[in-house]
Design an enzyme around this catalytic site. Structure first.
Site, PDB file in Angstrom:
ATOM      1  N   GLU A 158      29.910  63.567  43.697  1.00 25.26           N
ATOM      2  CA  GLU A 158      29.184  63.841  44.941  1.00 25.26           C
ATOM      3  C   GLU A 158      28.345  62.638  45.382  1.00 25.26           C
ATOM      4  O   GLU A 158      27.185  62.768  45.779  1.00 25.26           O
ATOM      5  CB  GLU A 158      28.306  65.089  44.784  1.00 25.26           C
ATOM      6  CG  GLU A 158      29.106  66.371  44.674  1.00 25.26           C
ATOM      7  CD  GLU A 158      28.251  67.622  44.781  1.00 25.26           C
ATOM      8  OE1 GLU A 158      28.735  68.623  45.326  1.00 25.26           O
ATOM      9  OE2 GLU A 158      27.089  67.593  44.323  1.00 25.26           O
ATOM     10  N   GLU A 232      34.972  71.942  43.260  1.00 25.36           N
ATOM     11  CA  GLU A 232      33.942  72.877  42.800  1.00 25.36           C
ATOM     12  C   GLU A 232      33.913  74.038  43.780  1.00 25.36           C
ATOM     13  O   GLU A 232      33.311  73.950  44.852  1.00 25.36           O
ATOM     14  CB  GLU A 232      32.560  72.219  42.725  1.00 25.36           C
ATOM     15  CG  GLU A 232      32.400  71.206  41.614  1.00 25.36           C
ATOM     16  CD  GLU A 232      30.967  70.694  41.498  1.00 25.36           C
ATOM     17  OE1 GLU A 232      30.044  71.339  42.051  1.00 25.36           O
ATOM     18  OE2 GLU A 232      30.783  69.639  40.871  1.00 25.36           O
TER      19      GLU A 232
END
Length: 581
Positions: A158, A232
């Protein structure tokens, strides 16, 4: 040799189409004797892959040291995954977030003044190079190109939520390749960060828990061809102290999984099994206010903290069966649980009186940070002499994260980072009174720019406006309690260890409850279960069966304040607090 291919129309393995149906399972949050059980339940769910992060800070606790043993035996975990016929998505960091202490970045990096984490700072990249040089060669046989289960490796984590330096990502990619990674790389970002966090030539994947169509559409806009994947798929969430236990209904989560798979996307379910932030390993968030994460990482996942299937597991299994083969085997039954019992803690030991057993005091003209002391976890005890009797105001620029203040051994107050507290008033009983400040690292920040999170007392420390000199800073990592000397229970002022014993006929999973206790940590047979706090929401700590032994067992509780009782309770079910539903 099999190699994952990233084709225009999706993934291919051995020249056959592959839809990745994966679940998150972090080996470092699960007792190693329970890895096989959790991986078996992954296969029974219908998964063909599992995902795991790698915590740099545990594998390299100090510069020049690297561990792959015990609960950090990643090769063994990979062997067990392969034995179940599961592929592996490896996410080695260097930054992992994961609601894990410091996002997995080792605290010793912060001993360098001015270091810029997750950047091209040569000091950071040099440390990453050393880390990958230690980690990756032992994993080479486990890459799919060598016949192993690892089919892809994540490049950072991320990053688009943190920065936008493609040069940094390119440097990481080069390091991974230099150290032997020859399987595909991928990045993951939330949909709004996909442009900032990606690297040309590396597969982009998206992270989200809802708004499936919008998330996949943005991924396709940023990446016109290639596999669609949610790396995710958030089916629950983590908890913080003082809040509620966050849950998500099985029906709602399963409906979004159905949308994902119906769109032809691959998925990594976050989490299949969350596990536990044992010991001091929980992370924290700070978006203006510091919020430490609780000990449980149950995450309202498909397998609960003890690894038992939940209603969400069953709902997901039904959805997966619409799109992929699911083993024709019955669902695994819940594991055996301990018989509930009360345990008397009949011996104690003062932490302040025996602090010298845990670390050597360092004298300086100011308090030293944990990082300057070469310490990652636990507490630091700061001591100085008060210059005068009478009213006093102690002022500290930054408390990281919670300071208990004592004068001549008597508690006079607490300063908490979470409450933005910096000053405390008290009366010094005499000239030359002894000032002690016990500071707890409650978890380094794991997300955002606040990851540069040094611990202890930072900046100026004054009493009535004047700086104190001749401080001693004593590290208390509490990584072993073996040297403590216990005496029969007696009233103790301030933080103290409380010891008791109990017997079990046959080890089984259980949950420890501490009604009447305030705040502290627990060990069973020397194994650190983690933190407890009367603020909740979590009121029980998971006790894995493998930490117990037939017959006599020991429990040690470090209570930082006081308790209204001398007993704790072993229970057969968890209590993670009031739900947010």
């Amino acid at each position: 040799m099999p190699r994952l291919e990233i084709a225009a129309d999706g993934f291919r393995l051995d020249d056959r189409p592959l839809r990745i149906i994966s679940g998150g399972l972090h080996y470092f949050r699960v007792h190693p004797e329970q890895w096989a059980d959790r991986l078996h339940k992954a296969r029974l769910l219908g998964l063909n892959t599992v995902e795991t992060y790698v915590p740099w800070n545990l594998h390299a606790p100090r510069p020049g040291e690297f561990r792959l043993d015990g609960g950090l035996d990643l090769p063994r975990f990979l062997d067990l995954a392969a034995a179940e016929g599961l592929h592996v998505l490896l996410r080695p960091g260097p930054y992992i977030c994961a609601e894990w202490e410091g996002g997995g970045l080792p605290s010793w990096l912060l001993a360098e003044d001015g270091i810029e984490l997750r950047s091209r700072d040569p000091r950071f990249l040099g440390a990453v190079d050393d880390y990958l040089a230690d980690l990756l060669p032992p994993l080479k046989p486990y890459l799919s190109t060598s016949g192993g289960p690892i089919i892809a490796v994540q490049l950072e984590n991320e990053y688009g939520a943190y920065g936008d330096d493609a040069g940094y990502l390119a440097d990481l990619a080069e390091l991974l390749h230099t150290h032997g990674v020859d399987v595909p790389l991928f990045t993951c970002d939330q949909p709004s960060d996909l442009a900032r966090g990606g690297l040309d030539g590396v597969l982009r994947t998206a992270n989200f828990g809802s708004r499936v169509d919008a998330g996949l559409a943005e991924l396709r806009r940023q990446q016109p061809t290639g596999p669609l994947m949610c790396s995710e798929f958030w089916i629950g969430w983590f908890d913080r102290w003082g809040a509620v236990h966050i849950t998500r209904s099985p029906a709602d989560a399963a409906a979004d999984l159905d949308r994902l798979l119906a769109a032809g996307a691959s998925v990594n379910i976050y989490m299949l099994h969350g596990g536990t932030n044992f010991g001091f390993t929980n992370g924290a968030n700070d978006k203006g206010t510091y919020r430490p994460t609780v000990t449980s990482y149950d995450y309202d996942a498909l397998l609960d903290e003890a690894g038992d299937p939940t209603p969400k597991y069953e709902a997901f299994r039904e959805v997966i069966a619409k799109y992929a083969p699911v083993p024709d085997e019955p669902l695994p039954a819940p594991a055996a649980k301990l018989v509930p019992t009360d345990i008397e803690l009949d011996s104690c030991a003062s932490l302040l009186d025996q602090a010298h057993l845990f670390g050597r005091a360092v004298i300086a003209d100011r308090p030293l940070t944990m990082e300057q002391l070469g310490q990652s976890f636990g507490f630091v005890l700061y001591e100085a002499v008060l210059p005068a009797a009478g009213p006093a105001v102690l002022r500290i620029d930054e408390v990281r994260d919670r300071a208990q203040v004592f004068v001549d051994g008597q508690p006079v107050g607490v300063l908490e980072r979470e409450n933005h507290e910096h000053a405390l008033a008290f009366t010094a009983p005499r000239h030359g009174a002894h000032l002690a400040v016990l500071v707890e690292n409650q978890g380094r920040v794991n997300y955002g720019t606040a990851i540069h999170d040094r611990k202890g007392l930072l900046g100026r420390v004054t009493v009535n406006g004047e700086a104190l000199a001749d401080w001693t800073s004593r590290p208390l990592p509490l990584d072993s309690l073996d040297a403590l000397a216990f005496i029969p229970a007696a009233p103790v002022v301030g933080p103290a260890f409380h010891l008791g014993t109990f017997t079990v006929d046959r080890p089984a999973d259980g949950y420890l409850a501490l009604p009447g206790w305030t705040k502290g940590l627990v060990w069973v047979n020397g194994f650190p279960l983690g933190r407890y706090c009367s603020r909740g929401p979590q009121t029980t700590l998971y006790v894995p069966a493998p930490v117990l032994r037939p017959g006599r067992n020991e429990i040690t509780v470090l209570e930082l304040h006081a308790s209204a009782t001398s007993t704790v309770e072993l229970r057969d079910r968890p209590d993670l607090g009031p739900r947010d539903e």
